[in-house]
Structures are given as C-alpha cells and as structure tokens.
Design a protein around this motif. Structure first.
Motif, PDB file in Angstrom:
ATOM      1  N   VAL A 293       0.760  -1.222   0.125  1.00 27.00           N
ATOM      2  CA  VAL A 293      -0.001  -0.054   0.002  1.00 27.00           C
ATOM      3  C   VAL A 293       0.800   1.271  -0.101  1.00 27.00           C
ATOM      4  CG1 VAL A 293      -1.625   1.367   1.388  1.00 27.00           C
ATOM      5  CG2 VAL A 293      -2.069  -1.168   1.050  1.00 27.00           C
ATOM      6  N   ASP A 294       1.967   1.280   0.770  1.00 26.56           N
ATOM      7  CA  ASP A 294       2.761   2.322   0.997  1.00 26.56           C
ATOM      8  C   ASP A 294       3.706   2.425  -0.564  1.00 26.56           C
ATOM      9  OD1 ASP A 294       3.992   4.716   1.964  1.00 26.56           O
ATOM     10  OD2 ASP A 294       5.677   3.351   3.076  1.00 26.56           O
ATOM     11  N   GLU A 295       4.268   1.299  -1.059  1.00 20.33           N
ATOM     12  CA  GLU A 295       4.966   1.749  -2.222  1.00 20.33           C
ATOM     13  C   GLU A 295       4.139   1.942  -3.249  1.00 20.33           C
ATOM     14  OE1 GLU A 295       7.045  -2.012  -2.479  1.00 20.33           O
ATOM     15  OE2 GLU A 295       8.468  -1.556  -1.179  1.00 20.33           O
ATOM     16  N   LYS A 296       3.113   1.661  -3.364  1.00 22.28           N
ATOM     17  CA  LYS A 296       2.116   1.647  -4.634  1.00 22.28           C
ATOM     18  C   LYS A 296       1.233   2.887  -4.526  1.00 22.28           C
ATOM     19  CE  LYS A 296       3.523  -1.479  -7.099  1.00 22.28           C
ATOM     20  NZ  LYS A 296       4.496  -1.483  -8.327  1.00 22.28           N
ATOM     21  N   GLU A 297       1.249   3.467  -3.161  1.00 23.70           N
ATOM     22  CA  GLU A 297       0.409   4.563  -2.980  1.00 23.70           C
ATOM     23  C   GLU A 297      -1.075   4.220  -3.074  1.00 23.70           C
ATOM     24  OE1 GLU A 297       1.719   8.424  -4.215  1.00 23.70           O
ATOM     25  OE2 GLU A 297       3.464   8.339  -2.881  1.00 23.70           O
ATOM     26  N   ILE A 298      -1.629   3.327  -2.574  1.00 21.36           N
ATOM     27  CA  ILE A 298      -2.994   2.525  -2.824  1.00 21.36           C
ATOM     28  C   ILE A 298      -3.816   3.456  -1.728  1.00 21.36           C
ATOM     29  CG2 ILE A 298      -4.529   0.649  -2.560  1.00 21.36           C
ATOM     30  CD1 ILE A 298      -1.952  -1.010  -3.324  1.00 21.36           C
ATOM     31  N   ARG A 299      -4.696   3.774  -2.179  1.00 20.88           N
ATOM     32  CA  ARG A 299      -5.793   4.554  -1.258  1.00 20.88           C
ATOM     33  C   ARG A 299      -7.026   3.717  -1.182  1.00 20.88           C
ATOM     34  NH1 ARG A 299      -4.930   9.541   0.321  1.00 20.88           N
ATOM     35  NH2 ARG A 299      -3.467  10.794  -0.932  1.00 20.88           N
ATOM     36  N   PRO A 300      -7.378   3.148  -0.043  1.00 19.80           N
ATOM     37  CA  PRO A 300      -8.549   2.416   0.334  1.00 19.80           C
ATOM     38  C   PRO A 300      -9.615   3.273  -0.090  1.00 19.80           C
ATOM     39  CG  PRO A 300      -7.138   2.022   2.033  1.00 19.80           C
ATOM     40  CD  PRO A 300      -6.440   3.162   1.404  1.00 19.80           C
ATOM     41  N   VAL A 301     -10.734   2.184  -0.548  1.00 22.15           N
ATOM     42  CA  VAL A 301     -12.108   3.184  -0.802  1.00 22.15           C
ATOM     43  C   VAL A 301     -12.958   3.210   0.442  1.00 22.15           C
ATOM     44  CG1 VAL A 301     -14.096   2.848  -2.376  1.00 22.15           C
ATOM     45  CG2 VAL A 301     -11.926   2.010  -3.209  1.00 22.15           C
ATOM     46  N   VAL A 302     -13.148   4.596   0.678  1.00 23.84           N
ATOM     47  CA  VAL A 302     -14.149   4.738   1.837  1.00 23.84           C
ATOM     48  C   VAL A 302     -15.515   5.207   1.131  1.00 23.84           C
ATOM     49  CG1 VAL A 302     -14.506   6.289   3.852  1.00 23.84           C
ATOM     50  CG2 VAL A 302     -12.305   5.474   3.362  1.00 23.84           C
ATOM     51  N   ASP A 303     -16.732   4.632   1.591  1.00 27.41           N
ATOM     52  CA  ASP A 303     -17.944   4.820   1.199  1.00 27.41           C
ATOM     53  C   ASP A 303     -18.567   5.982   1.936  1.00 27.41           C
ATOM     54  OD1 ASP A 303     -20.251   3.506  -0.298  1.00 27.41           O
ATOM     55  OD2 ASP A 303     -21.057   4.093   1.772  1.00 27.41           O
ATOM     56  N   ILE A 304     -18.583   6.025   3.325  1.00 26.83           N
ATOM     57  CA  ILE A 304     -19.271   6.982   4.192  1.00 26.83           C
ATOM     58  C   ILE A 304     -18.517   6.841   5.449  1.00 26.83           C
ATOM     59  CG2 ILE A 304     -20.809   5.225   5.174  1.00 26.83           C
ATOM     60  CD1 ILE A 304     -22.899   7.402   4.845  1.00 26.83           C
ATOM     61  N   VAL A 305     -18.538   8.184   6.172  1.00 26.35           N
ATOM     62  CA  VAL A 305     -17.856   8.236   7.328  1.00 26.35           C
ATOM     63  C   VAL A 305     -19.017   8.856   8.348  1.00 26.35           C
ATOM     64  CG1 VAL A 305     -16.204   9.394   8.834  1.00 26.35           C
ATOM     65  CG2 VAL A 305     -15.885   8.755   6.520  1.00 26.35           C
ATOM     66  N   TYR A 306     -19.257   8.244   9.478  1.00 27.87           N
ATOM     67  CA  TYR A 306     -20.279   8.158  10.619  1.00 27.87           C
ATOM     68  C   TYR A 306     -19.314   8.757  11.960  1.00 27.87           C
ATOM     69  CZ  TYR A 306     -24.069   5.592   8.437  1.00 27.87           C
ATOM     70  OH  TYR A 306     -25.130   5.486   7.632  1.00 27.87           O
ATOM     71  N   PRO A 307     -19.913   9.845  12.697  1.00 30.60           N
ATOM     72  CA  PRO A 307     -19.344  10.115  13.950  1.00 30.60           C
ATOM     73  C   PRO A 307     -19.569   8.889  14.861  1.00 30.60           C
ATOM     74  CG  PRO A 307     -21.456  11.448  13.636  1.00 30.60           C
ATOM     75  CD  PRO A 307     -21.163  10.519  12.531  1.00 30.60           C
ATOM     76  N   LEU A 308     -18.673   8.880  15.934  1.00 27.03           N
ATOM     77  CA  LEU A 308     -18.423   7.834  16.723  1.00 27.03           C
ATOM     78  C   LEU A 308     -19.935   7.275  17.475  1.00 27.03           C
ATOM     79  CD1 LEU A 308     -17.065   5.373  18.384  1.00 27.03           C
ATOM     80  CD2 LEU A 308     -16.328   7.268  20.084  1.00 27.03           C
ATOM     81  N   GLU A 309     -20.493   8.399  17.784  1.00 22.90           N
ATOM     82  CA  GLU A 309     -22.003   8.371  18.458  1.00 22.90           C
ATOM     83  C   GLU A 309     -23.153   7.666  17.778  1.00 22.90           C
ATOM     84  OE1 GLU A 309     -21.605  12.754  17.589  1.00 22.90           O
ATOM     85  OE2 GLU A 309     -20.214  11.126  18.322  1.00 22.90           O
ATOM     86  N   GLU A 310     -22.853   7.577  16.209  1.00 23.29           N
ATOM     87  CA  GLU A 310     -23.893   7.233  15.383  1.00 23.29           C
ATOM     88  C   GLU A 310     -23.312   5.570  14.811  1.00 23.29           C
ATOM     89  OE1 GLU A 310     -24.780   9.808  12.168  1.00 23.29           O
ATOM     90  OE2 GLU A 310     -25.071  11.459  13.655  1.00 23.29           O
ATOM     91  N   THR A 311     -22.597   5.101  15.788  1.00 29.00           N
ATOM     92  CA  THR A 311     -22.146   3.654  15.154  1.00 29.00           C
ATOM     93  C   THR A 311     -23.391   2.648  14.952  1.00 29.00           C
ATOM     94  OG1 THR A 311     -19.993   3.989  16.578  1.00 29.00           O
ATOM     95  CG2 THR A 311     -20.754   1.643  15.987  1.00 29.00           C
ATOM     96  N   GLU A 312     -24.409   2.642  15.800  1.00 22.84           N
ATOM     97  CA  GLU A 312     -25.564   1.921  15.608  1.00 22.84           C
ATOM     98  C   GLU A 312     -26.027   2.146  14.341  1.00 22.84           C
ATOM     99  OE1 GLU A 312     -28.863  -0.625  15.982  1.00 22.84           O
ATOM    100  OE2 GLU A 312     -26.952  -0.583  17.070  1.00 22.84           O
ATOM    101  N   ALA A 313     -26.145   3.455  13.775  1.00 24.45           N
ATOM    102  CA  ALA A 313     -26.536   3.665  12.419  1.00 24.45           C
ATOM    103  C   ALA A 313     -25.943   3.298  11.332  1.00 24.45           C
ATOM    104  CB  ALA A 313     -26.720   5.227  12.137  1.00 24.45           C
ATOM    105  N   ALA A 314     -24.587   3.292  11.535  1.00 22.08           N
ATOM    106  CA  ALA A 314     -23.474   2.543  10.898  1.00 22.08           C
ATOM    107  C   ALA A 314     -23.726   1.290  10.472  1.00 22.08           C
ATOM    108  CB  ALA A 314     -22.226   3.029  11.095  1.00 22.08           C
ATOM    109  N   MET A 315     -24.015   0.529  11.650  1.00 16.82           N
ATOM    110  CA  MET A 315     -24.057  -0.945  11.300  1.00 16.82           C
ATOM    111  C   MET A 315     -25.271  -1.350  10.687  1.00 16.82           C
ATOM    112  SD  MET A 315     -21.823  -2.595  13.233  1.00 16.82           S
ATOM    113  CE  MET A 315     -20.534  -2.193  14.524  1.00 16.82           C
ATOM    114  N   ARG A 316     -26.406  -0.709  10.804  1.00 18.21           N
ATOM    115  CA  ARG A 316     -27.600  -0.889   9.988  1.00 18.21           C
ATOM    116  C   ARG A 316     -27.355  -0.766   8.647  1.00 18.21           C
ATOM    117  NH1 ARG A 316     -27.704  -2.183  14.186  1.00 18.21           N
ATOM    118  NH2 ARG A 316     -27.280  -4.131  12.999  1.00 18.21           N
TER     119      ARG A 316
END
Length: 333
Positions: A293-316
C-alpha cells in the motif's frame, strides 16, 4: 473516555463513558482517530460469531496516534501516526491460525473508543499518503485480500484475475492489489453501477451475477482466469471452477450465498486446479500488505464516514449491503 458499548446479543450499540486503559509492559495506548466496521461486528451483535463474551467494546480496525507506551517499548513510537494489526497469537504454523488466534474487539476491548490498548508489536507506521479514515479502512480487509491473492494464490504479473462481489471491502482491496501487481482484473457484482466503479479503479470489465447465464457471459468476454478471489461460495462456485484456466488457483474467504453446489471432480483434477481457504493473515502478511500500500500509494475506498456516536446507524447501513467500500466511524479530530 467515550466508547461504543454492546451490552448483549441483539442490543443496540450505545455511547458510554469508560475509564481510559493504561499501557502495560510491551503494550501501547493508541488515541483512535478513526475506526472501520467489519461484518464481524454485525455478526457479534446478532450472536452469530464463535466468540460470545458480552458486554463488549467492538471494533477491530483503527488508525491513530500512540499516546502512551509500557515498559520495554521503543520510545520512538510515542506520538507516531499508526495503524494497528488487529490480529494476535496466529501461532507457529504460517499455513493456518492456532486455536489461540484472536482479533481485537472481542474478547479484548476494541477500537470503537477514544483509546485502545494493543501490543506494541502490532503497531505499524501509517503510510504517509493516507488520511486516518483511509488508514483505518485497511487492516482486516487489506490483510485478508493480500493473503488470498499473494500468499495463497501466488499472483504473478500479467495473469488474469476474477474478483467476485465487487463492492465489499475485501473485494475492493483485491481489485486494487491485483491492478497494482500488473494483473488483468475482471469482476462480478450485483449492480451495473458497482461494475462501473470497479472499472474506474482499473478493472477491465465485469458482469452482473444476477444475470441467468453470467458465467457464460463472462467466459465470452474474458476467457478463463488464472486466479479467482471469491467471497460467496454457493451454487455460483461451480461456475468459478468452469471459468478457471488450467493450473488456476481459487481462494475463498467467505460464504455469503451458502453451501457450495455439486462440483465435477474431473474439472478439478484434469485442469490441475488449486482451491484455497483463506481468512485474515499472519503478522508477515500484514507487514507485506502495508508495504505494498505504501510503495504503490494505494488508497482504500471509503464509502461513508459516521461520527462515533452514530455507530448503531453505521451498523444498520452495513447490514443493508449498499456500500461500495469501507464504512468508517470518526473518533477524534
């Protein structure tokens, strides 16, 4: 510190205040900046994971800053931006994990918290091109894809690869790693939109597995495959065996569609096929994955970011299965 708490099977995730842990000998305390969800967390919530120790603070993947170190830990780790290898106690046999093997987030308190205590040997410097959110997406999904693709299937440059179920975190890492290694990559997915997104990532093409004759359709488009990375199993696995080239290698790391259908043994032995079961990875697999990942500068695909307090919504959201990439909870600024 604030943490996400799971009281018992079937209960929702709730935000609580909990005493901050302290690093013991050989340990480090990481101030978590971002953590990532895995299907493992949903399975634990529903009581479908082999370990059942409640109440619990879940979360396996994270990235953050080393805030405290215990006795015997190199002081240069203090203040370093890191990602954490969430696995420990693999054992002496690199081919399979030991009975003592465990993953952060049950039975040990996990990364859905402002601080997490880990073994210092599990710390890795965060690749500089990644944000904390991108780095948090990497650990379990990345090492699972790396081990299946390289340690098990021994992918070589120029080979043709099929990755099933494009959209899930491991599958997307498999696509990125194979493209970075110089392979020709094809995919299957349940939506044409996700196939298009996979092509944007470097895949040459793909087919919708909801089509009745998707195996024949893929054969006409791409021919056979040297390496196949599968997460589904089920009746579709029979098609993968048909699509494999002579000498082909198939790695399976999941079973979302259930029991594998009837296979013709002649197709396996006459084509000299190898079928590998694979899950997660060794400390060496993890280190080599981070290096790639470092050598090829691969960027993981992130779909969505939730705040910590909304973890239950992230699970659903994860349970609904609509994501393309990893689901992240942002913990600190």
């Amino acid at each position: 510190m604030k943490a996400i708490f799971l009281e018992a099977i079937g209960k929702p995730f709730t935000l609580i205040d909990k005493e901050k842990p302290t690093a013991g000998p050989g340990e480090a305390l990481v101030q978590v900046k971002a953590a990532a969800l895995n299907h493992r967390d949903v399975w634990i919530q529903h009581g479908r994971y082999f370990t059942k120790e409640y109440p619990a603070i879940l979360g396996s993947d994270c990235a953050g800053i080393v805030a405290e170190i215990g006795e015997g830990v190199d002081e240069t780790w203090l203040g370093q931006e890191v990602i954490v290898d969430p696995s420990s106690d693999w054992g002496e046999n690199p081919r399979a994990q030991s009975r003592q093997f465990k993953v952060l987030g049950m039975p040990e308190d996990g990364s859905f918290a402002e601080y997490v205590k880990v073994r210092a040997e599990n710390l890795h410097q965060k690749p500089g091109h990644l944000s904390f959110e991108e780095a948090a997406a990497l650990p379990l999904g990345g090492v699972t894809a790396y081990r299946a693709m390289f340690t098990k299937c021994n992918l070589a440059e120029g080979e043709r690869v099929l990755v099933t179920g494009a959209g899930g975190g491991v599958a997307l890492f498999a696509i990125q790693f194979a493209v970075a290694a110089g392979a020709e990559v094809w995919v299957t997915s349940g939506t044409d939109e996700k196939i298009g997104l996979a092509k944007d990532m470097g895949a040459k093409g793909g087919v919708n597995y909801k089509h009745e004759n998707w195996g024949k359709e893929l054969k006409a488009l791409a021919g056979g495959f040297d390496v196949i990375i599968d997460s589904a199993g089920g009746e579709g696995f029979v098609q993968l065996v048909k699509l494999a080239n002579p000498g082909g290698r198939i790695a399976i790391y999941g079973g979302t569609t259930g029991m594998i259908g009837q296979l013709n043994p002649a197709e396996l032995f006459w084509k000299q096929l190898s079928i590998h079961g694979s899950t997660m990875g060794t400390a060496s697999d993890f280190a080599q994955m981070v290096k790639l990942v470092d050598e090829k500068e691969i960027r993981p695909v992130v779909d969505i970011v939730y705040p910590l307090e909304e973890t239950e919504a992230a699970m659903r959201y994860m349970e609904a299965g609509k994501q393309f990439g990893k689901i992240i909870v942002k913990v600190g600024e």
